[in-house]
Write an enzyme that holds these catalytic residues in place. Structure first.
Site, mmCIF file in Angstrom:
data_model
loop_
_atom_site.group_PDB
_atom_site.id
_atom_site.type_symbol
_atom_site.label_atom_id
_atom_site.label_comp_id
_atom_site.label_asym_id
_atom_site.label_seq_id
_atom_site.Cartn_x
_atom_site.Cartn_y
_atom_site.Cartn_z
ATOM 1 N N HIS A 150 -2.860 -0.958 -3.234
ATOM 2 C CA HIS A 150 -3.984 -0.042 -3.014
ATOM 3 C C HIS A 150 -3.760 1.217 -3.832
ATOM 4 O O HIS A 150 -2.730 1.872 -3.700
ATOM 5 C CB HIS A 150 -4.089 0.352 -1.538
ATOM 6 C CG HIS A 150 -4.420 -0.813 -0.651
ATOM 7 N ND1 HIS A 150 -4.170 -0.801 0.699
ATOM 8 C CD2 HIS A 150 -4.979 -2.014 -0.918
ATOM 9 C CE1 HIS A 150 -4.573 -1.952 1.231
ATOM 10 N NE2 HIS A 150 -5.056 -2.709 0.260
ATOM 11 N N ASP A 199 -4.806 -4.485 5.924
ATOM 12 C CA ASP A 199 -5.106 -5.416 4.833
ATOM 13 C C ASP A 199 -3.908 -6.336 4.611
ATOM 14 O O ASP A 199 -2.759 -5.911 4.721
ATOM 15 C CB ASP A 199 -5.419 -4.620 3.559
ATOM 16 C CG ASP A 199 -5.950 -5.516 2.441
ATOM 17 O OD1 ASP A 199 -6.439 -6.624 2.740
ATOM 18 O OD2 ASP A 199 -5.887 -5.092 1.275
ATOM 19 N N SER A 221 0.851 -1.186 0.000
ATOM 20 C CA SER A 221 0.000 0.000 0.000
ATOM 21 C C SER A 221 0.888 1.238 0.000
ATOM 22 O O SER A 221 1.763 1.353 -0.869
ATOM 23 C CB SER A 221 -0.954 -0.062 1.194
ATOM 24 O OG SER A 221 -1.896 0.958 1.123
#
Lengths: 191, 283
Positions: free
Chosen positions: A41, A134, A14
């Site tokens: 992401h 996540d 991310s």
């Protein structure tokens, strides 16, 4: 390391992803023997910058994943913005517009859990820098299925939330620097 | 391989068997056929359903499903849930408006099929677009789904207020010629879309898996439905679309879907390549 010879490598990242991936991906040879599937992401505005960006830097072929495409050795696939990416047991790729997971679509958990379900212990998985939790559940699923789990060293990661969450969920995972992760992929998989 | 690993492998094998049996049960008992859905997604949805319905195993879920009719709508709710937006991918709707609508104007009457209409977001987007373009009066919109619950949601046309900002922005980016707020009033904790938008809409229960062709359509819009199917089922659905379209009719898919893997790809030409809008070939 434990686990069967990997048939697939999955990576989740991310905040700080581009820099971290830039240390790993350009190292890999054009004939890397298994597909690499990556969730990063990104904003959901549908513009895809990742594949074109890494295409110019990598020896491997780089693409944005298409639905029902066969994942091939020597190719890096990025999840398209605003879709989950899953891998089937015949190594075809499936997209989904299921609800976001931990506010993210694509979700690292969704990719990793599908890889664990589809390939069991023949998965090598990497969690890189990120400011979200996540990937922790997904990495745990990979560990439970007997795959190889690696996490970027939290102290040197640009954002340590994701590596720390993954390490807490999956204590047997190996904590490695970016260089060591690249090294593993080169020596244990590409060699 | 140590014992724990062997167990992990074995429990995966058992779970795969249980899932196949559950999908067989769903088909044999209720004629809902999910057997050719893309495995990874259906497995994920089934796991969610099992957890939220408080079932220890898929076998337990299967037993409940077989003996308790009330379990069916609950399970279907998990298997068919779809999250969309109005004017999702504004560039798609812009292409419909700028490239497809001029061709549609040449027809005295129009039939449009929104296949897998889910909660109705895409349906209302198209009805509003057709109204803006002056085509609504000559059009019948067929909105179909396998889920009764989805059809009911779609025919209510009520959406949470916090979603309206995104819908409005999408509508503007799609080249909207009016204000989205012209079409709804707020109340019941949501935005209630004007019922006149449904004057030309026929809602119907239809399965792309098991049902036959629909009447001669000028446009079929089916976005982010095929991604849930395996290749074989995608192929069936695309054949169904080809046979449901007039010659020269249009098929719009989701931005990451394509006809590449379909045996029916030859039946279509790219019309707006980047937006996955195809045209059925003549002959």
């Amino acid at each position: 390391m434990s686990g069967a010879p990997p048939r697939i490598v999955v990576i989740g990242a991310s905040a700080g992803a581009i820099q971290a991936l830039s240390v790993i991906l350009p190292e890999l040879p054009a004939d890397f023997p298994v597909p690499i599937i990556i969730v990063v992401h990104v904003p959901t505005d549908r513009s895809n910058i990742l594949a074109p960006l890494f295409e110019t830097r990598c020896r491997m072929t780089v693409r944005e994943a298409e639905d029902k495409e066969q994942a091939l050795p020597g190719v890096i696939y990025f999840a398209p913005p605003d879709y989950h990416l899953l891998v089937e047991s015949d190594a075809t790729l499936s997209l989904s517009t299921d609800e976001p997971v931990l506010y993210s679509r694509p979700s690292i958990d969704v990719l990793f859990e599908s890889a664990a379900d589809s390939f069991g212990d023949a998965v090598s998985a990497v969690i890189l820098t990120g400011a979200s939790a996540d990937g922790a559940r997904g990495l745990k699923a990979i560990c439970e299925a007997g795959g190889v789990a690696m996490i970027e060293e939290p102290e040197t990661a640009q954002a340590d939330t994701m590596p720390l969450a993954a390490a807490a969920a999956c204590p047997e995972a190996r904590i490695l620097t970016l260089e060591a992760i690249a090294d593993y992929l080169m020596k244990d998989i590409a060699a | 391989m140590d014992a724990a690993l062997r167990d992990a492998g074995l429990s995966d094998v058992i779970e795969d068997i249980e899932i196949r049996l559950l999908l067989e049960a769903l088909n044999l008992r209720y004629h809902y056929d999910f057997r050719n859905y893309a495995q990874a997604s259906i497995r994920r949805r089934l796991k969610q359903a099992r957890q939220r319905l408080g079932m220890p195993t898929f076998s337990a879920l299967q037993e409940a499903l077989l003996h308790d009719k009330a379990m069916l709508p609950q399970l279907l709710g998990y298997l068919t849930v779809q999250v969309s937006e109005m004017f999702r991918d504004p560039s798609y709707f812009r292409a419909i408006r700028e490239k497809v609508v001029p061709v549609l104007r040449t027809y005295p009457s129009l039939r449009i099929w929104i296949a897998g209409c889910s909660g109705g977001e895409e349906l209302y987007s198209l009805v509003i677009l057709f109204r803006e373009e002056g085509l609504e009066e000559r059009t019948i919109f067929y909105a179909t789904d396998i889920s009764q619950e989805a059809l009911e949601t779609a025919s209510r046309g009520i959406y949470a207020l916090d979603r309206i900002k995104g819908f409005t922005e999408n509508h503007r980016l799609s080249g909207g010629k009016s204000s989205l707020s012209d079409y709804y009033t707020t109340g019941y904790g949501g935005a209630v879309f004007d019922k006149s938008l449904r004057d030309r809409v026929v809602f119907s229960d239809h399965s792309l898996v098991t049902d036959a062709v629909f009447a001669e359509m000028q446009l079929i819009s089916c976005r982010n439905v095929l991604i849930y199917f395996n290749r074989e089922l995608q192929n069936r659905a695309i054949g169904l679309f080809r046979d449901s379209l007039v010659r020269g009719g249009f098929l719009g898919l989701g931005s990451k879907e394509n006809l590449r893997f379909s045996a029916h790809a030859d039946g279509f030409a790219n019309f707006v390549r980047d937006e996955k809008i195809y045209q059925r070939r003549e002959g």
